[in-house]
Design an enzyme around this catalytic site. Sequence first.
Site, PDB file in Angstrom:
ATOM      1  N   CYS A   1       0.814  -1.227   0.000  1.00  0.00           N
ATOM      2  CA  CYS A   1       0.000   0.000   0.000  1.00  0.00           C
ATOM      3  C   CYS A   1       0.848   1.277   0.000  1.00  0.00           C
ATOM      4  CB  CYS A   1      -0.945   0.008   1.193  1.00  0.00           C
ATOM      5  SG  CYS A   1      -2.103  -1.354   1.136  1.00  0.00           S
TER       6      CYS A   1
ATOM      7  N   HIS B   1      -3.325   7.237   2.265  1.00  0.00           N
ATOM      8  CA  HIS B   1      -3.715   5.927   1.755  1.00  0.00           C
ATOM      9  C   HIS B   1      -5.086   5.601   2.332  1.00  0.00           C
ATOM     10  CE1 HIS B   1      -3.955   1.783   0.873  1.00  0.00           C
ATOM     11  NE2 HIS B   1      -3.701   1.374   2.097  1.00  0.00           N
TER      12      HIS B   1
ATOM     13  N   ASN C   1     -10.014   0.034  -0.186  1.00  0.00           N
ATOM     14  CA  ASN C   1      -8.543   0.074  -0.169  1.00  0.00           C
ATOM     15  C   ASN C   1      -8.029  -0.488  -1.498  1.00  0.00           C
ATOM     16  OD1 ASN C   1      -5.812  -0.327   0.245  1.00  0.00           O
ATOM     17  ND2 ASN C   1      -6.038  -1.185   2.301  1.00  0.00           N
TER      18      ASN C   1
HETATM   19  N1  ACO Z   1     -18.296  -8.371   9.216  1.00  0.00           N
HETATM   20  C1  ACO Z   1     -18.712  -8.649  10.460  1.00  0.00           C
HETATM   21  N2  ACO Z   1     -17.878  -8.978  11.447  1.00  0.00           N
HETATM   22  C2  ACO Z   1     -16.554  -8.996  11.161  1.00  0.00           C
HETATM   23  C3  ACO Z   1     -16.054  -8.712   9.891  1.00  0.00           C
HETATM   24  C4  ACO Z   1     -16.974  -8.390   8.887  1.00  0.00           C
HETATM   25  N3  ACO Z   1     -16.623  -8.092   7.626  1.00  0.00           N
HETATM   26  N4  ACO Z   1     -14.706  -8.806   9.914  1.00  0.00           N
HETATM   27  C5  ACO Z   1     -14.359  -9.131  11.175  1.00  0.00           C
HETATM   28  N5  ACO Z   1     -15.487  -9.271  11.933  1.00  0.00           N
HETATM   29  C6  ACO Z   1     -15.588  -9.623  13.338  1.00  0.00           C
HETATM   30  C7  ACO Z   1     -14.396 -10.414  13.834  1.00  0.00           C
HETATM   31  O1  ACO Z   1     -14.547 -11.785  13.533  1.00  0.00           O
HETATM   32  C8  ACO Z   1     -14.453 -10.154  15.317  1.00  0.00           C
HETATM   33  O2  ACO Z   1     -15.424 -10.986  15.865  1.00  0.00           O
HETATM   34  P1  ACO Z   1     -15.210 -11.704  17.301  1.00  0.00           P
HETATM   35  O3  ACO Z   1     -15.096 -10.554  18.254  1.00  0.00           O
HETATM   36  O4  ACO Z   1     -16.436 -12.520  17.454  1.00  0.00           O
HETATM   37  O5  ACO Z   1     -13.943 -12.473  17.152  1.00  0.00           O
HETATM   38  C9  ACO Z   1     -14.982  -8.709  15.414  1.00  0.00           C
HETATM   39  O6  ACO Z   1     -15.573  -8.432  14.130  1.00  0.00           O
HETATM   40  C10 ACO Z   1     -13.906  -7.687  15.715  1.00  0.00           C
HETATM   41  O7  ACO Z   1     -12.772  -7.932  14.862  1.00  0.00           O
HETATM   42  P2  ACO Z   1     -11.561  -6.935  14.824  1.00  0.00           P
HETATM   43  O8  ACO Z   1     -10.580  -7.430  13.804  1.00  0.00           O
HETATM   44  O9  ACO Z   1     -11.040  -6.695  16.206  1.00  0.00           O
HETATM   45  O10 ACO Z   1     -12.291  -5.605  14.281  1.00  0.00           O
HETATM   46  P3  ACO Z   1     -11.723  -4.164  14.080  1.00  0.00           P
HETATM   47  O11 ACO Z   1     -12.568  -3.168  14.747  1.00  0.00           O
HETATM   48  O12 ACO Z   1     -10.226  -4.087  14.326  1.00  0.00           O
HETATM   49  O13 ACO Z   1     -11.953  -3.908  12.505  1.00  0.00           O
HETATM   50  C11 ACO Z   1     -10.662  -3.984  10.470  1.00  0.00           C
HETATM   51  C12 ACO Z   1     -11.358  -4.784  11.571  1.00  0.00           C
HETATM   52  C13 ACO Z   1     -11.725  -3.209   9.720  1.00  0.00           C
HETATM   53  C14 ACO Z   1      -9.953  -4.967   9.553  1.00  0.00           C
HETATM   54  C15 ACO Z   1      -9.650  -2.990  11.064  1.00  0.00           C
HETATM   55  O14 ACO Z   1      -8.861  -3.638  12.014  1.00  0.00           O
HETATM   56  C16 ACO Z   1      -8.740  -2.374  10.025  1.00  0.00           C
HETATM   57  O15 ACO Z   1      -9.158  -1.631   9.167  1.00  0.00           O
HETATM   58  N6  ACO Z   1      -7.427  -2.621  10.147  1.00  0.00           N
HETATM   59  C17 ACO Z   1      -6.419  -1.964   9.304  1.00  0.00           C
HETATM   60  C18 ACO Z   1      -6.374  -2.495   7.940  1.00  0.00           C
HETATM   61  C19 ACO Z   1      -5.345  -1.673   7.191  1.00  0.00           C
HETATM   62  O16 ACO Z   1      -5.063  -0.532   7.515  1.00  0.00           O
HETATM   63  N7  ACO Z   1      -4.722  -2.159   6.215  1.00  0.00           N
HETATM   64  C20 ACO Z   1      -3.732  -1.262   5.588  1.00  0.00           C
HETATM   65  C21 ACO Z   1      -2.773  -1.858   4.902  1.00  0.00           C
HETATM   66  S1  ACO Z   1      -3.453  -2.982   3.732  1.00  0.00           S
HETATM   67  C22 ACO Z   1      -2.150  -3.414   2.774  1.00  0.00           C
HETATM   68  O17 ACO Z   1      -1.045  -3.009   2.967  1.00  0.00           O
HETATM   69  C23 ACO Z   1      -2.361  -4.443   1.717  1.00  0.00           C
END
Ligand code: ACO
Length: 318
Positions: free
Chosen positions: A112, A245, A275
């Site tokens: 990214c 980004h 993204n």
């Molecule tokens: N729909 C519903 N529930 C979901 C989903 C979904 N699509 N995805 C995850 N959950 C659930 C999980 O299973 C978890 O459930 P549990 O508590 O029963 O285990 C719960 O939601 C919380 O999961 P978290 O991963 O803690 O959720 P979070 O609030 O952190 O959000 C997310 C997840 C959106 C992925 C976030 O962490 C994020 O955006 N992270 C950064 C990603 C990023 O910046 N990437 C950049 C670089 S990408 C690259 O370089 C290729």
Amino acid sequence: MRSVIKGIGSYLPDRVMTNQEMSELVETSDSWIQERTGICERHIAAEGQYTSDLGYEAARVALEHAGLTSKDIDLIVVATSTPDLTFPATATIIQEKLGMHHGAAFDIQAVCSGFIYGMHVTNALIRAGGAKRAILIGAETFSRILDWTDRGTCVLFGDGAGAVVLEAVEGDEGGVLKTFVRSDGAHRDMLYVDGGPSRTQTVGHLRMLGNQVFKHAVTDIAQVIRDCAEQAEVEVSDIDWFVPHQANQRILNAVAKRLKLRPEQVISTVAHHANTSAASVPLAMDVAVKDGRIKKGDLVMLEAFGGGFTWGAALLRY
Ligand code: ACO
């Protein structure tokens, strides 16, 4: 010698995939995706449409915006982690599509952060006299490396491309003022693709510990913006626009809060693009240039964070 942005362009595939459609594939909902990420929809490349096709379209628009043709270009740099093929470089495929048989073309892979790394390298080459006019492209088809059964990742990404034409201009006014890139391979297990030619002889799927990546992203992006501004001897408060980004609206908000930025200074396209990895920064910048927000002479900070980890920032006077 300075590198100055002469033209900008972008391209998104026609097919729009909504959160509602996502919820028919995996256990998720429009409200979960919007609340946690800000994403409403993403564009998905058609069957038979490759990263080089998206990159070519973005380059074509950027050339038109610059009032130039491919004859005027002597370097093509493509930032991508989803190349058409393991080799040759997608940049050479785009070179051929542009009808260019002169100059040089190569790819950069920093996930990214690829566009920022690309700007770092292209700017250095132009300043050193290694190129006169370059097209820097960020182009991705992440839909091809997603595990469409993993709701934690498949809802986050989209396909697209963005490009800028950079020209060598004599003098010390304007253009790219400073680029600053960082990496730390210790965190590679938090965000990676589980396949590749040497290890598995497959393409693999994207894997991510989202909440861990989130924490690193906020801290490292805020710091790299401060570092880049300091090296350019500019106050963060003097910067007009921030083009981040586009990973997650909550990351954009958290960085803005840390740096005391006004929300309207931060260009956000994550709702409609999701993204698009190396394509996200030029895609977002193109939107803000074409809708008249970013104007000639404005001070603009680009920044990104991605797999590796890699991260970086670029400060320019548009
Ligand atoms: N729909 C519903 N529930 C979901 C989903 C979904 N699509 N995805 C995850 N959950 C659930 C999980 O299973 C978890 O459930 P549990 O508590 O029963 O285990 C719960 O939601 C919380 O999961 P978290 O991963 O803690 O959720 P979070 O609030 O952190 O959000 C997310 C997840 C959106 C992925 C976030 O962490 C994020 O955006 N992270 C950064 C990603 C990023 O910046 N990437 C950049 C670089 S990408 C690259 O370089 C290729």
